[in-house]
Design a protein around this motif. Structure first.
Motif, PDB file in Angstrom:
ATOM      1  N   ARG A 162       7.504   6.148   7.591  1.00  0.00           N
ATOM      2  CA  ARG A 162       7.194   4.884   8.279  1.00  0.00           C
ATOM      3  C   ARG A 162       7.575   4.954   9.762  1.00  0.00           C
ATOM      4  NH1 ARG A 162       9.314   1.654   3.352  1.00  0.00           N
ATOM      5  NH2 ARG A 162       7.363   1.229   2.278  1.00  0.00           N
ATOM      6  N   ALA A 208       5.171   7.283  11.626  1.00  0.00           N
ATOM      7  CA  ALA A 208       3.881   6.634  11.792  1.00  0.00           C
ATOM      8  C   ALA A 208       3.942   5.639  12.944  1.00  0.00           C
ATOM      9  CB  ALA A 208       3.446   5.932  10.502  1.00  0.00           C
ATOM     10  N   LYS A 265       0.845  -1.183   0.000  1.00  0.00           N
ATOM     11  CA  LYS A 265       0.000   0.000   0.000  1.00  0.00           C
ATOM     12  C   LYS A 265       0.882   1.235   0.000  1.00  0.00           C
ATOM     13  CE  LYS A 265      -3.735  -2.224   2.485  1.00  0.00           C
ATOM     14  NZ  LYS A 265      -4.598  -2.187   3.653  1.00  0.00           N
ATOM     15  N   ASP A 313       0.405   7.192   3.313  1.00  0.00           N
ATOM     16  CA  ASP A 313      -0.419   8.393   3.372  1.00  0.00           C
ATOM     17  C   ASP A 313       0.423   9.489   4.032  1.00  0.00           C
ATOM     18  OD1 ASP A 313      -2.282  10.390   3.624  1.00  0.00           O
ATOM     19  OD2 ASP A 313      -3.830   9.101   4.503  1.00  0.00           O
ATOM     20  N   VAL A 353       0.181   5.867  14.170  1.00  0.00           N
ATOM     21  CA  VAL A 353      -0.699   6.261  13.066  1.00  0.00           C
ATOM     22  C   VAL A 353      -0.637   5.213  11.973  1.00  0.00           C
ATOM     23  CG1 VAL A 353      -1.035   8.013  11.266  1.00  0.00           C
ATOM     24  CG2 VAL A 353      -0.306   8.698  13.538  1.00  0.00           C
ATOM     25  N   SER A 354      -1.768   4.902  11.379  1.00  0.00           N
ATOM     26  CA  SER A 354      -1.760   4.013  10.220  1.00  0.00           C
ATOM     27  C   SER A 354      -0.949   4.690   9.130  1.00  0.00           C
ATOM     28  CB  SER A 354      -3.186   3.756   9.743  1.00  0.00           C
ATOM     29  OG  SER A 354      -3.158   3.008   8.547  1.00  0.00           O
ATOM     30  N   ASN A 355      -0.005   3.950   8.569  1.00  0.00           N
ATOM     31  CA  ASN A 355       0.889   4.586   7.588  1.00  0.00           C
ATOM     32  C   ASN A 355       0.528   4.264   6.147  1.00  0.00           C
ATOM     33  OD1 ASN A 355       1.736   1.969   7.424  1.00  0.00           O
ATOM     34  ND2 ASN A 355       3.847   2.358   7.953  1.00  0.00           N
ATOM     35  N   ASP A 356      -0.670   3.761   5.899  1.00  0.00           N
ATOM     36  CA  ASP A 356      -1.031   3.476   4.521  1.00  0.00           C
ATOM     37  C   ASP A 356      -2.434   3.998   4.211  1.00  0.00           C
ATOM     38  OD1 ASP A 356      -1.135   0.185   5.695  1.00  0.00           O
ATOM     39  OD2 ASP A 356      -2.904   1.397   5.402  1.00  0.00           O
ATOM     40  N   ARG A 357      -2.685   4.063   2.907  1.00  0.00           N
ATOM     41  CA  ARG A 357      -3.995   4.540   2.433  1.00  0.00           C
ATOM     42  C   ARG A 357      -4.948   3.398   2.316  1.00  0.00           C
ATOM     43  NH1 ARG A 357      -2.804   9.331  -1.777  1.00  0.00           N
ATOM     44  NH2 ARG A 357      -0.741   9.696  -1.093  1.00  0.00           N
TER      45      ARG A 357
END
Length: 102
Positions: free
Chosen positions: A90, A93, A4, A7, A98-102
């Motif tokens: 990364r 995040a 992914k 973000d 924090v979620s590091n992907d979209r």
């Protein structure tokens, strides 16, 4: 399996909300004055704080003595730790949960 994409915007915004804590961790000799965090640049023989600053509102940073600069804390992490912006995002995040992907 396709990876992914990161973000970056969400990570940068989360980092900005936690900027004082992050900056104290990364640049422990700094001080907050108004909307700026001022510290010595650990990547050069910087004897006096003043020319290395991070805007706490925007995340933009610059070393006015060398011309090095960036637009957010992801770029600052990449600069300080000599890593890619992807790796810096990364790590931030992970540090912030924090979620590091979209």
């Amino acid at each position: 399996m396709k990876r992914k994409s990161l973000d970056f915007n969400s990570i940068a915004q989360a980092a900005l909300r936690a900027a004082p804590a992050i900056l104290v961790r990364w640049l422990p000799d700094g001080t907050i004055s108004g909307q700026e965090y001022t510290a010595r640049n650990p990547l050069r023989a910087d004897e006096h704080p003043g020319s290395f600053r991070v805007n706490l509102i925007t995340g933009k940073w610059a070393d006015f003595a060398t011309g090095d600069k960036g637009g957010d804390l992801i770029a600052l992490g990449a600069y300080l730790f000599s890593i890619s912006q992807i790796e810096a995002a990364r790590r931030l995040a992970g540090m912030l949960g924090v979620s590091n992907d979209r």
